[in-house]
Design a protein around this motif. Structure first.
Motif, PDB file in Angstrom:
ATOM      1  N   VAL A  55      -0.945  -6.670   8.134  1.00 35.62           N
ATOM      2  CA  VAL A  55      -1.325  -5.316   8.528  1.00 35.62           C
ATOM      3  C   VAL A  55      -2.631  -4.915   7.854  1.00 35.62           C
ATOM      4  O   VAL A  55      -3.029  -5.505   6.853  1.00 35.62           O
ATOM      5  CB  VAL A  55      -0.238  -4.274   8.150  1.00 35.62           C
ATOM      6  CG1 VAL A  55       1.066  -4.555   8.872  1.00 35.62           C
ATOM      7  CG2 VAL A  55      -0.010  -4.213   6.669  1.00 35.62           C
ATOM      8  N   VAL A  87      -4.356  -2.503   5.523  1.00 42.14           N
ATOM      9  CA  VAL A  87      -3.926  -1.639   4.417  1.00 42.14           C
ATOM     10  C   VAL A  87      -4.774  -0.373   4.437  1.00 42.14           C
ATOM     11  O   VAL A  87      -6.006  -0.450   4.399  1.00 42.14           O
ATOM     12  CB  VAL A  87      -4.067  -2.366   3.064  1.00 42.14           C
ATOM     13  CG1 VAL A  87      -3.712  -1.434   1.911  1.00 42.14           C
ATOM     14  CG2 VAL A  87      -3.202  -3.618   3.040  1.00 42.14           C
ATOM     15  N   CYS A  94       1.569   7.925  -2.081  1.00 41.09           N
ATOM     16  CA  CYS A  94       2.021   6.690  -1.436  1.00 41.09           C
ATOM     17  C   CYS A  94       2.623   5.720  -2.449  1.00 41.09           C
ATOM     18  O   CYS A  94       3.619   5.052  -2.154  1.00 41.09           O
ATOM     19  CB  CYS A  94       0.865   6.030  -0.682  1.00 41.09           C
ATOM     20  SG  CYS A  94       0.338   6.958   0.781  1.00 41.09           S
ATOM     21  N   HIS A 107       6.353   4.273  -2.308  1.00 44.37           N
ATOM     22  CA  HIS A 107       6.627   2.830  -2.355  1.00 44.37           C
ATOM     23  C   HIS A 107       7.765   2.512  -3.329  1.00 44.37           C
ATOM     24  O   HIS A 107       8.618   1.662  -3.051  1.00 44.37           O
ATOM     25  CB  HIS A 107       5.352   2.082  -2.753  1.00 44.37           C
ATOM     26  CG  HIS A 107       5.414   0.616  -2.489  1.00 44.37           C
ATOM     27  ND1 HIS A 107       5.794  -0.293  -3.446  1.00 44.37           N
ATOM     28  CD2 HIS A 107       5.164  -0.101  -1.364  1.00 44.37           C
ATOM     29  CE1 HIS A 107       5.759  -1.509  -2.932  1.00 44.37           C
ATOM     30  NE2 HIS A 107       5.394  -1.422  -1.678  1.00 44.37           N
ATOM     31  N   ASP A 150       7.884  -7.516   3.079  1.00 42.70           N
ATOM     32  CA  ASP A 150       6.582  -6.842   3.054  1.00 42.70           C
ATOM     33  C   ASP A 150       5.492  -7.711   3.676  1.00 42.70           C
ATOM     34  O   ASP A 150       5.450  -8.919   3.452  1.00 42.70           O
ATOM     35  CB  ASP A 150       6.202  -6.469   1.627  1.00 42.70           C
ATOM     36  CG  ASP A 150       7.041  -5.313   1.103  1.00 42.70           C
ATOM     37  OD1 ASP A 150       7.770  -4.697   1.897  1.00 42.70           O
ATOM     38  OD2 ASP A 150       6.972  -5.026  -0.105  1.00 42.70           O
ATOM     39  N   THR A 202       1.829  -0.364   1.908  1.00 43.79           N
ATOM     40  CA  THR A 202       2.518  -0.957   3.051  1.00 43.79           C
ATOM     41  C   THR A 202       3.873  -1.526   2.641  1.00 43.79           C
ATOM     42  O   THR A 202       4.091  -1.871   1.486  1.00 43.79           O
ATOM     43  CB  THR A 202       1.688  -2.090   3.681  1.00 43.79           C
ATOM     44  OG1 THR A 202       1.513  -3.136   2.715  1.00 43.79           O
ATOM     45  CG2 THR A 202       0.334  -1.592   4.163  1.00 43.79           C
ATOM     46  N   ILE A 230       7.281  -1.898  10.223  1.00 43.54           N
ATOM     47  CA  ILE A 230       6.181  -1.774   9.253  1.00 43.54           C
ATOM     48  C   ILE A 230       5.946  -0.309   8.897  1.00 43.54           C
ATOM     49  O   ILE A 230       5.842   0.549   9.776  1.00 43.54           O
ATOM     50  CB  ILE A 230       4.872  -2.368   9.829  1.00 43.54           C
ATOM     51  CG1 ILE A 230       5.034  -3.847  10.147  1.00 43.54           C
ATOM     52  CG2 ILE A 230       3.698  -2.117   8.888  1.00 43.54           C
ATOM     53  CD1 ILE A 230       5.183  -4.747   8.938  1.00 43.54           C
ATOM     54  N   ARG A 284       3.222   2.108   6.821  1.00 44.10           N
ATOM     55  CA  ARG A 284       1.901   2.210   6.172  1.00 44.10           C
ATOM     56  C   ARG A 284       1.762   3.650   5.703  1.00 44.10           C
ATOM     57  O   ARG A 284       1.965   4.580   6.473  1.00 44.10           O
ATOM     58  CB  ARG A 284       0.768   1.867   7.142  1.00 44.10           C
ATOM     59  CG  ARG A 284       0.832   0.441   7.627  1.00 44.10           C
ATOM     60  CD  ARG A 284      -0.350   0.004   8.481  1.00 44.10           C
ATOM     61  NE  ARG A 284      -0.912   1.032   9.327  1.00 44.10           N
ATOM     62  CZ  ARG A 284      -2.232   1.305   9.415  1.00 44.10           C
ATOM     63  NH1 ARG A 284      -3.106   0.623   8.712  1.00 44.10           N
ATOM     64  NH2 ARG A 284      -2.653   2.245  10.227  1.00 44.10           N
TER      65      ARG A 284
END
Length: 165
Positions: A35, A37, A48, A52, A66, A74, A83, A85
């Motif tokens: 992905v 980031v 974030c 996480h 992950d 992410t 997913i 983000r």
């Protein structure tokens, strides 16, 4: 006398081949999810990172997988992966009140903007939070409806305060 020299060359060649095989075996597979980031501003990045730390190990019974590159922005679950983000830009559709009204859902106190993609996947982005969190459900996972979002509600409410990013 030439035999020992030949033997050394063969052993050196064998070592090089073994090293290449080992390096190839340790590299990422083509099946690993990848992905982009996000790179949010400092305040959103801090939120974030907090999110996480609170994310569950399982979503809808799917274990954590992950995506690469590894980042606190992410996370992923299952294969094909759901997913998440964090720190993404605000979707332009969120600015249009009629689009947001017609395509918005609320799950356990968290508002999400729903966007169906051409490939059959869905992307949900939080609204009215100080950092935008995006969750993508691959086409293969859309049969569960909004179920995965229920697993994200508590961590989002706990770590991303209400407000406008």
């Amino acid at each position: 006398m030439n035999i020992p020299r030949l033997r050394r060359r063969c052993l050196a060649g064998t070592s090089a081949v073994a090293l290449l095989i080992t390096a190839a075996a340790c590299s990422a597979t083509d099946d690993e999810a990848s992905v982009v980031v996000p790179s949010p501003a400092a305040k959103a990045a801090g939120l974030c990172r907090d999110l996480h730390e609170q994310l569950p190990e399982k979503i809808e019974g799917l274990g954590r997988t992950d995506p690469g590159p590894k980042s606190e922005m992410t996370a992923g679950w299952g294969d094909p992966a759901i997913i998440l983000r964090c720190g993404v830009p605000r979707p332009p559709e969120m600015i249009d009140p009629s689009y947001a009204k017609d395509n918005g859902v609320r799950v356990n106190g968290v508002a999400w903007l729903l966007q169906k993609r051409d490939d059959g996947s869905y992307t949900f982005t939080t609204g009215a939070r100080l950092a935008y969190v995006e969750v993508t459900l691959p086409k293969e996972r859309t049969g569960d409806g909004l179920g995965p979002l229920t697993d994200f509600a508590a961590p989002v409410k706990k770590t991303i305060p209400k407000g406008i990013a």
